[in-house]
Design an enzyme around this catalytic site. Structure first.
Site, PDB file in Angstrom:
ATOM      1  N   ASP A   1      13.296  27.534 -16.306  1.00  0.00           N
ATOM      2  CA  ASP A   1      13.719  28.116 -17.577  1.00  0.00           C
ATOM      3  C   ASP A   1      13.154  27.285 -18.743  1.00  0.00           C
ATOM      4  OD1 ASP A   1      14.911  29.795 -19.416  1.00  0.00           O
ATOM      5  OD2 ASP A   1      16.874  28.826 -19.291  1.00  0.00           O
TER       6      ASP A   1
ATOM      7  N   ARG B   1       9.851  35.988 -22.728  1.00  0.00           N
ATOM      8  CA  ARG B   1       9.816  34.981 -23.799  1.00  0.00           C
ATOM      9  C   ARG B   1       8.534  34.156 -23.755  1.00  0.00           C
ATOM     10  NH1 ARG B   1      15.326  31.950 -22.842  1.00  0.00           N
ATOM     11  NH2 ARG B   1      14.536  32.220 -20.722  1.00  0.00           N
TER      12      ARG B   1
ATOM     13  N   GLN C   1      20.542  27.316 -12.614  1.00  0.00           N
ATOM     14  CA  GLN C   1      21.239  26.582 -13.681  1.00  0.00           C
ATOM     15  C   GLN C   1      22.739  26.751 -13.445  1.00  0.00           C
ATOM     16  OE1 GLN C   1      18.911  28.903 -16.511  1.00  0.00           O
ATOM     17  NE2 GLN C   1      18.524  27.057 -17.711  1.00  0.00           N
TER      18      GLN C   1
ATOM     19  N   HIS D   1      25.079  23.176 -18.529  1.00  0.00           N
ATOM     20  CA  HIS D   1      24.697  23.326 -17.127  1.00  0.00           C
ATOM     21  C   HIS D   1      23.656  22.277 -16.762  1.00  0.00           C
ATOM     22  CE1 HIS D   1      22.442  26.092 -19.800  1.00  0.00           C
ATOM     23  NE2 HIS D   1      21.397  25.531 -19.245  1.00  0.00           N
TER      24      HIS D   1
ATOM     25  N   ARG E   1      20.023  18.894 -30.094  1.00  0.00           N
ATOM     26  CA  ARG E   1      20.216  20.350 -30.187  1.00  0.00           C
ATOM     27  C   ARG E   1      21.201  20.741 -29.101  1.00  0.00           C
ATOM     28  NH1 ARG E   1      18.703  24.650 -27.201  1.00  0.00           N
ATOM     29  NH2 ARG E   1      17.990  26.566 -28.176  1.00  0.00           N
TER      30      ARG E   1
ATOM     31  N   GLU F   1      23.494  25.533 -31.231  1.00  0.00           N
ATOM     32  CA  GLU F   1      22.734  26.721 -30.834  1.00  0.00           C
ATOM     33  C   GLU F   1      23.738  27.764 -30.347  1.00  0.00           C
ATOM     34  OE1 GLU F   1      20.414  29.374 -27.935  1.00  0.00           O
ATOM     35  OE2 GLU F   1      21.635  27.732 -27.218  1.00  0.00           O
TER      36      GLU F   1
ATOM     37  N   HIS G   1      11.759  29.760 -29.712  1.00  0.00           N
ATOM     38  CA  HIS G   1      11.184  29.949 -28.368  1.00  0.00           C
ATOM     39  C   HIS G   1      11.913  31.058 -27.624  1.00  0.00           C
ATOM     40  CE1 HIS G   1      14.782  27.707 -27.571  1.00  0.00           C
ATOM     41  NE2 HIS G   1      14.669  28.009 -26.302  1.00  0.00           N
ATOM     42  N   ASP G   2      13.069  31.482 -28.146  1.00  0.00           N
ATOM     43  CA  ASP G   2      13.855  32.524 -27.488  1.00  0.00           C
ATOM     44  C   ASP G   2      13.558  33.888 -28.095  1.00  0.00           C
ATOM     45  OD1 ASP G   2      15.158  31.164 -25.454  1.00  0.00           O
ATOM     46  OD2 ASP G   2      16.778  30.499 -26.769  1.00  0.00           O
TER      47      ASP G   2
ATOM     48  N   ASP H   1      22.743  22.780 -26.776  1.00  0.00           N
ATOM     49  CA  ASP H   1      22.330  24.038 -26.153  1.00  0.00           C
ATOM     50  C   ASP H   1      23.525  24.854 -25.683  1.00  0.00           C
ATOM     51  OD1 ASP H   1      20.155  25.696 -24.995  1.00  0.00           O
ATOM     52  OD2 ASP H   1      21.138  25.202 -23.106  1.00  0.00           O
TER      53      ASP H   1
HETATM   54  C1  GLC Z   1      21.501  32.034 -25.714  1.00  0.00           C
HETATM   55  C2  GLC Z   1      22.133  33.347 -26.147  1.00  0.00           C
HETATM   56  C3  GLC Z   1      21.616  34.515 -25.422  1.00  0.00           C
HETATM   57  C4  GLC Z   1      20.112  34.308 -25.399  1.00  0.00           C
HETATM   58  C5  GLC Z   1      19.874  33.253 -24.385  1.00  0.00           C
HETATM   59  C6  GLC Z   1      18.444  32.905 -24.070  1.00  0.00           C
HETATM   60  O1  GLC Z   1      22.402  31.080 -25.331  1.00  0.00           O
HETATM   61  O2  GLC Z   1      23.507  33.327 -26.320  1.00  0.00           O
HETATM   62  O3  GLC Z   1      21.970  35.707 -26.056  1.00  0.00           O
HETATM   63  O4  GLC Z   1      19.433  35.457 -25.102  1.00  0.00           O
HETATM   64  O5  GLC Z   1      20.482  32.078 -24.774  1.00  0.00           O
HETATM   65  O6  GLC Z   1      17.491  33.601 -24.707  1.00  0.00           O
HETATM   66  C1  GLC Z   2      19.434  28.303 -24.665  1.00  0.00           C
HETATM   67  C2  GLC Z   2      17.932  28.175 -24.738  1.00  0.00           C
HETATM   68  C3  GLC Z   2      17.310  29.160 -23.816  1.00  0.00           C
HETATM   69  C4  GLC Z   2      17.825  28.919 -22.436  1.00  0.00           C
HETATM   70  C5  GLC Z   2      19.346  28.895 -22.396  1.00  0.00           C
HETATM   71  C6  GLC Z   2      19.859  28.313 -21.133  1.00  0.00           C
HETATM   72  O1  GLC Z   2      19.867  29.497 -25.161  1.00  0.00           O
HETATM   73  O2  GLC Z   2      17.498  28.331 -26.040  1.00  0.00           O
HETATM   74  O3  GLC Z   2      15.929  29.070 -23.869  1.00  0.00           O
HETATM   75  O4  GLC Z   2      17.355  29.937 -21.602  1.00  0.00           O
HETATM   76  O5  GLC Z   2      19.893  28.089 -23.388  1.00  0.00           O
HETATM   77  O6  GLC Z   2      19.732  26.901 -21.158  1.00  0.00           O
END
Ligand code: GLC
Ligand code: GLC
Length: 628
Positions: free
Chosen positions: A142, A507, A252, A185, A282, A326, A390-391, A284
């Site tokens: 991931d 992504r 995860q 996680h 950050r 985040e 990046h998402d 997460d």
């Molecule tokens: C984030 C969001 C989810 C998002 C994902 C990864 O934690 O809550 O909506 O799509 O991570 O992209």
């Molecule tokens: C956050 C990150 C995303 C990842 C997810 C799980 O949302 O931005 O890229 O997939 O967390 O760690």
């Protein structure tokens, strides 16, 4: 019955004795910080774990770990602690500018990142987020968000010593280092995970493992599917038939924060990173860290208590460090993570989504409303404003807000998804769908800024849209964050489809390798790359030179035209009025909109004077930063 603060005092003296017995050096600075923050830590910790018989022992062990980390903190970082304690608003400065990149994709490895410091300075960066760089499973991890060890760098990128010295070099260049604190996680290969599954009693309760489907079925009545393409629901099955909580990918595994030993262990990893020289963590996936049957298991009150407890830990041992939240959730809930005692910084997913919404609709309504209603956050905190990350892009505006403007949230999201993946006639965007869920109708969008804005499609306004989008992120207030490569207009990278590890996750289309060709063109205004880069340089320079862009204060402005966005940034040296025409037609802001304003203003971007006593025409997608 003792009051909470009396209990804190009693426990504090118990803790002090234990520190002395353990031979931990408590200097005056640390003592002072314990005096200031122990009460808060005690309150949060007992709120989470007070029912447990071992609560006091766990808290004592935690404070011993904190004091050890504080004692081990290098001198240069102690100096930084003192400087930032004296100037807690340092990150609200208008000279702050962030960048984010993957170490491997953007620069090969940590040494490659170091070699790019001159370019970061050219850009004016003061903040650099390096995407997850820790040891992670081979193959799909991931994008590094499955961490196997928080104390080891992925060997392909370098090692911890290199990260430490890179942090120091960045600091010397005026750049704060940001890394992820992926604390919801771990990967299934982390020692804790291996221990938990194999029955090691030390890790037995580190994760949420269930013997059969009884509880998972009950939880899944109310939890949402985050990565439905990977597995349905929130659990995956272990080879031995048991079920383990897994919100994201099946590799995860969510940690069990109902166990205080997990909190203490993670606090140790956090302070380790702080002492390597990380400036911002950050945080997460903050929304998911606490689970409770019968709820969505997102944004629970205990999630906040937990982050506040981590915040107190950091204030005691490494107060230079900031947290960035985040939380990509409903805007009411995004705001709840933001405070000096929780996360001082937060992504601004609402503004990000509405920038794209306004470009698709050519209508300023929702964005204007969000800026006037949802932009204000507490003193001592800042938004991280970004155009894309990046998402994926999710349309996280509030349905209630949309309804006030006569917009149906569900239909509008469907329109936006269709528009941005080019299933809407006349769309300029070339995005790719992400996690389309046929069952719920939910979907999100992937794509680089330039591809979403029309550059890939050859739309004549593509470049200007990229600039306009960044103009908003740079001028509304907060810390702007560039996705590195977007400043030269990098396009979607469809090569991910040929890579079996990435093909299933769109992504990757917007995580291209370093755009060498475009970078070389960046000073040539006749190329798209150059037009974007040079245009952006004007914006970042004007922002740096304009004190009104510090902090987050914003006042509305009504341009009397639904296609024109307007807001004001007040300051000691007068107000800056920002206007942006979201449409491909010329629009005119009528003179009465400026009734309360001076007759002349100065555009900080083009350095020309503008008359406000007459109607003001705006060219297609033109924007102005007007010093009144
Ligand atoms: C984030 C969001 C989810 C998002 C994902 C990864 O934690 O809550 O909506 O799509 O991570 O992209
Ligand atoms: C956050 C990150 C995303 C990842 C997810 C799980 O949302 O931005 O890229 O997939 O967390 O760690």
């Amino acid at each position: 019955m003792l009051s909470l603060s009396q209990q804190a005092v009693a426990v504090r003296s118990h803790v002090d004795r234990r520190l002395a017995e353990a031979g931990v050096d408590v200097d005056d600075v640390l003592r002072g910080r314990l005096d200031r923050h122990f009460g808060r830590l005690f309150e949060h910790f007992t709120e989470l774990y007070g029912e447990r018989a071992d609560c006091l022992d766990q808290l004592t062990a935690l404070v011993v770990a904190i004091a050890r980390a504080a004692a081990a903190r290098p001198d240069d970082l102690r100096a930084l602690d003192a400087a930032r304690e004296a100037d807690p608003d340092w990150f609200l400065d208008n000279r702050m500018l962030g960048g984010v990149c993957y170490v491997d994709r953007y620069a090969g490895d940590l040494e490659g990142v170091r070699a790019r410091i001159p370019y970061f300075r050219e850009l004016g960066l003061t903040y650099l987020h390096l995407m997850p760089l820790f040891r992670a499973p081979e193959g799909d991890s991931d994008g590094g968000y499955a961490v196997s060890s928080y104390r080891e760098v992925d060997p392909a990128l370098g090692d911890m010593e290199q990260l430490r010295s890179l942090a120091a070099d960045l600091r010397a260049a005026g750049i704060s280092l940001v890394v992820d604190f992926i604390f919801n996680h771990t990967s299934d290969e982390h020692d804790w995970a291996v221990g938990a599954v194999s029955g090691d009693p030390a890790y037995a309760e580190f994760y949420r493992i269930y013997p059969d489907r009884t509880l998972p079925d009950l939880f899944e009545v109310t939890t949402r599917e985050v990565f439905p393409d990977d597995h349905p629901g929130s659990f995956v099955q272990l080879p031995d038939g048991r079920w383990i909580w897994s919100t994201f990918y099946h590799f995860q595994w969510d940690l069990n924060y109902e166990n205080p030993a997990v909190f203490t262990a993670m606090a140790g990893e956090m302070l380790f990173l702080a002492n390597v020289g990380v400036d911002v963590l950050r945080m997460d996936a903050v929304a998911f860290i606490w689970k409770r049957l019968g709820t969505a298991c997102e944004n629970l009150p205990q999630a906040h208590t937990l982050i506040r407890a981590f915040n107190a830990v950091c204030r005691i041992a490494a107060p230079a460090v900031l947290f960035k939240s985040e939380a990509i959730v409903h805007p009411d809930q995004v705001a709840e993570y933001i405070s000096p005692g929780e996360c001082q910084l937060s992504y601004n997913p609402l503004q990000m989504a509405l920038i794209w919404e306004s470009l698709a609709t050519r209508d300023a309504g929702l964005l204007q409303q969000a800026l006037e209603r949802r932009h204000a956050i507490p003193p001592g905190t800042a938004w991280v404003n970004y155009v894309r990350s990046h998402d994926d892009i999710g349309w996280t505006f509030a349905d209630e807000d949309a309804a006030e403007l006569g917009i149906d949230g569900f239909d509008h999201r469907r329109f936006l998804n269709a528009f941005y993946v080019n299933r809407f006639e006349g769309s300029f965007a070339r995005g790719v769908p992400f996690q389309e869920n046929a069952r719920t109708g939910d979907a999100r969008v992937s794509g680089t800024t330039a591809s979403l804005a029309g550059v890939e499609a050859g739309d004549p306004f593509g470049v200007q849209r990229v600039l306009l989008a960044h103009s908003i992120a740079l001028s509304t207030g907060g810390l702007p964050l560039l996705y590195l490569g977007d400043e030269v207009g990098q396009l979607n990278d469809y090569a991910y489809l040929a890579d079996p590890e990435h093909a299933g996750d769109s992504r990757w289309v917007h995580r291209p390798p370093y755009p060498a060709q475009r970078s070389a063109e960046r000073t040539d205004p006749d190329t798209d790359a150059g037009a974007i880069y040079l245009g952006l340089r004007r914006l970042t320079q004007a922002r740096r030179e304009t004190a009104q862009f510090a902090g987050g204060a914003l006042v509305g402005f009504h341009p009397h035209d639904p296609h024109v966005l307007g807001y004001q940034r007040p300051g000691a040296e007068g107000t800056v009025l920002v206007l942006a025409n979201l449409s491909e037609q010329e629009r005119v802001v009528p003179s009465e909109a400026f009734a309360a304003m001076p007759a002349m203003a100065h555009d900080l971007i083009t350095d020309v004077d503008v008359e406000l006593w007459a109607d003001l025409p705006l060219a297609p997608l033109q924007f102005l930063w007007l010093q009144l």
